[in-house]
Design a protein around this motif. Sequence first.
Motif, PDB file in Angstrom:
ATOM      1  N   ARG A 250      27.201  18.365  22.566  1.00  0.00           N
ATOM      2  CA  ARG A 250      25.745  18.516  22.662  1.00  0.00           C
ATOM      3  C   ARG A 250      25.133  18.122  21.331  1.00  0.00           C
ATOM      4  NH1 ARG A 250      25.702  24.191  25.820  1.00  0.00           N
ATOM      5  NH2 ARG A 250      26.136  23.309  27.863  1.00  0.00           N
ATOM      6  N   TYR A 251      23.985  17.443  21.406  1.00  0.00           N
ATOM      7  CA  TYR A 251      23.325  17.028  20.175  1.00  0.00           C
ATOM      8  C   TYR A 251      21.826  17.249  20.281  1.00  0.00           C
ATOM      9  CZ  TYR A 251      22.607  12.767  22.941  1.00  0.00           C
ATOM     10  OH  TYR A 251      22.273  11.881  23.930  1.00  0.00           O
ATOM     11  N   ASP A 252      21.246  17.536  19.127  1.00  0.00           N
ATOM     12  CA  ASP A 252      19.803  17.720  18.991  1.00  0.00           C
ATOM     13  C   ASP A 252      19.396  16.940  17.748  1.00  0.00           C
ATOM     14  OD1 ASP A 252      17.191  18.526  18.982  1.00  0.00           O
ATOM     15  OD2 ASP A 252      17.611  20.627  18.544  1.00  0.00           O
ATOM     16  N   VAL A 253      18.751  15.795  17.952  1.00  0.00           N
ATOM     17  CA  VAL A 253      18.434  14.863  16.876  1.00  0.00           C
ATOM     18  C   VAL A 253      16.946  14.940  16.535  1.00  0.00           C
ATOM     19  CG1 VAL A 253      18.373  12.417  16.211  1.00  0.00           C
ATOM     20  CG2 VAL A 253      20.244  13.279  17.641  1.00  0.00           C
ATOM     21  N   LYS A 254      16.660  14.933  15.253  1.00  0.00           N
ATOM     22  CA  LYS A 254      15.288  14.809  14.770  1.00  0.00           C
ATOM     23  C   LYS A 254      15.309  13.684  13.748  1.00  0.00           C
ATOM     24  CE  LYS A 254      13.992  19.607  15.532  1.00  0.00           C
ATOM     25  NZ  LYS A 254      13.893  19.367  16.925  1.00  0.00           N
ATOM     26  N   ALA A 255      14.460  12.684  13.950  1.00  0.00           N
ATOM     27  CA  ALA A 255      14.455  11.528  13.052  1.00  0.00           C
ATOM     28  C   ALA A 255      13.030  11.098  12.766  1.00  0.00           C
ATOM     29  CB  ALA A 255      15.239  10.380  13.682  1.00  0.00           C
ATOM     30  N   GLU A 256      12.894  10.408  11.648  1.00  0.00           N
ATOM     31  CA  GLU A 256      11.587   9.924  11.200  1.00  0.00           C
ATOM     32  C   GLU A 256      11.795   8.513  10.659  1.00  0.00           C
ATOM     33  OE1 GLU A 256       8.685  11.111   7.487  1.00  0.00           O
ATOM     34  OE2 GLU A 256      10.035  12.617   8.285  1.00  0.00           O
ATOM     35  N   ILE A 257      10.853   7.624  10.979  1.00  0.00           N
ATOM     36  CA  ILE A 257      10.922   6.263  10.455  1.00  0.00           C
ATOM     37  C   ILE A 257       9.590   5.907   9.824  1.00  0.00           C
ATOM     38  CG2 ILE A 257      12.668   5.459  12.087  1.00  0.00           C
ATOM     39  CD1 ILE A 257      10.360   4.112  13.649  1.00  0.00           C
ATOM     40  N   GLY A 258       9.641   4.946   8.918  1.00  0.00           N
ATOM     41  CA  GLY A 258       8.421   4.493   8.262  1.00  0.00           C
ATOM     42  C   GLY A 258       8.488   3.005   7.997  1.00  0.00           C
ATOM     43  N   GLY A 259       7.399   2.431   7.560  1.00  0.00           N
ATOM     44  CA  GLY A 259       7.346   1.001   7.270  1.00  0.00           C
ATOM     45  C   GLY A 259       7.103   0.190   8.532  1.00  0.00           C
ATOM     46  N   LYS A 260       7.595  -1.059   8.541  1.00  0.00           N
ATOM     47  CA  LYS A 260       7.396  -1.940   9.688  1.00  0.00           C
ATOM     48  C   LYS A 260       7.959  -1.344  10.967  1.00  0.00           C
ATOM     49  CE  LYS A 260       6.989  -6.620   7.945  1.00  0.00           C
ATOM     50  NZ  LYS A 260       7.539  -7.957   7.949  1.00  0.00           N
ATOM     51  N   LEU A 261       9.072  -0.621  10.851  1.00  0.00           N
ATOM     52  CA  LEU A 261       9.669  -0.024  12.046  1.00  0.00           C
ATOM     53  C   LEU A 261       8.703   0.924  12.736  1.00  0.00           C
ATOM     54  CD1 LEU A 261      13.291   0.736  10.804  1.00  0.00           C
ATOM     55  CD2 LEU A 261      12.559  -1.064  12.365  1.00  0.00           C
ATOM     56  N   ALA A 262       7.964   1.699  11.956  1.00  0.00           N
ATOM     57  CA  ALA A 262       7.029   2.665  12.526  1.00  0.00           C
ATOM     58  C   ALA A 262       5.880   1.963  13.250  1.00  0.00           C
ATOM     59  CB  ALA A 262       6.489   3.583  11.447  1.00  0.00           C
ATOM     60  N   GLN A 263       5.584   0.724  12.868  1.00  0.00           N
ATOM     61  CA  GLN A 263       4.489  -0.005  13.492  1.00  0.00           C
ATOM     62  C   GLN A 263       4.861  -0.572  14.858  1.00  0.00           C
ATOM     63  OE1 GLN A 263       3.476  -2.961  10.586  1.00  0.00           O
ATOM     64  NE2 GLN A 263       2.842  -1.464   9.064  1.00  0.00           N
ATOM     65  N   LEU A 264       6.150  -0.518  15.217  1.00  0.00           N
ATOM     66  CA  LEU A 264       6.589  -1.094  16.483  1.00  0.00           C
ATOM     67  C   LEU A 264       6.184  -0.249  17.690  1.00  0.00           C
ATOM     68  CD1 LEU A 264      10.161  -2.265  15.496  1.00  0.00           C
ATOM     69  CD2 LEU A 264       8.137  -3.676  15.851  1.00  0.00           C
ATOM     70  N   GLY A 265       5.874   0.992  17.462  1.00  0.00           N
ATOM     71  CA  GLY A 265       5.493   1.860  18.571  1.00  0.00           C
ATOM     72  C   GLY A 265       6.635   2.760  18.992  1.00  0.00           C
ATOM     73  N   SER A 266       6.276   3.979  19.329  1.00  0.00           N
ATOM     74  CA  SER A 266       7.288   4.975  19.636  1.00  0.00           C
ATOM     75  C   SER A 266       8.086   4.639  20.892  1.00  0.00           C
ATOM     76  CB  SER A 266       6.653   6.355  19.769  1.00  0.00           C
ATOM     77  OG  SER A 266       5.736   6.372  20.837  1.00  0.00           O
ATOM     78  N   ARG A 267       7.464   3.965  21.854  1.00  0.00           N
ATOM     79  CA  ARG A 267       8.185   3.639  23.081  1.00  0.00           C
ATOM     80  C   ARG A 267       9.373   2.719  22.804  1.00  0.00           C
ATOM     81  NH1 ARG A 267       4.410   1.768  27.917  1.00  0.00           N
ATOM     82  NH2 ARG A 267       5.042   3.328  29.417  1.00  0.00           N
ATOM     83  N   LEU A 268       9.151   1.659  22.039  1.00  0.00           N
ATOM     84  CA  LEU A 268      10.215   0.715  21.705  1.00  0.00           C
ATOM     85  C   LEU A 268      11.276   1.380  20.841  1.00  0.00           C
ATOM     86  CD1 LEU A 268      11.445  -2.116  21.724  1.00  0.00           C
ATOM     87  CD2 LEU A 268       9.964  -2.693  19.804  1.00  0.00           C
ATOM     88  N   VAL A 269      10.850   2.144  19.851  1.00  0.00           N
ATOM     89  CA  VAL A 269      11.792   2.815  18.959  1.00  0.00           C
ATOM     90  C   VAL A 269      12.628   3.835  19.738  1.00  0.00           C
ATOM     91  CG1 VAL A 269      12.000   4.348  16.967  1.00  0.00           C
ATOM     92  CG2 VAL A 269      10.434   2.409  16.889  1.00  0.00           C
TER      93      VAL A 269
END
Length: 156
Positions: A106-125
């Motif tokens: 079992r896993y529970d992941v919390k992650a944060e991104i910034g920069g160009k990656l964050a501009q791609l939109g949460s759906r794609l990420v």
Amino acid sequence: MDMTGEERIAASRDAVWRGLNDPDILKRCIPGCQSLERTSPNELAAAVKIKIGPVSASFAGNVVLSNLNPPESYTISGEGKGGIAGFAKGGADVTLIADGSETVLRYDVKAEIGGKLAQLGSRLVDSTAKKLAQQFFADFGAAVGNGTETAGGSNP
């Protein structure tokens, strides 16, 4: 981004625990992993190259294992910098539950991104993260499994 789930792995809990702590197995199973080396008993240095939508990025970073409770659980956390593409940081609480000759991870992941990656939109990420997680677990199950795993995909 938060992601939770569980995977059934055709291996004993001890075998899964050893795999989760073996840099060679992890390197083969982490999508895009170019290097993974232990720098101390609870720390690893990693280099990963991934593509999310139109953005390709190489990340270099550190991974720390904490809250170790062998062979039941641990927390894995890390941070990577991808230059102009941005950064990624986060962690996962991982729990292993013995179920006969298999193990439920079992896993529970919390992650944060910034920069160009964050501009791609949460759906794609989010969809890319789920795809990468599925590939990791398929490859990991095949690497540590009892030979009964029918995992798709592999890292050459």
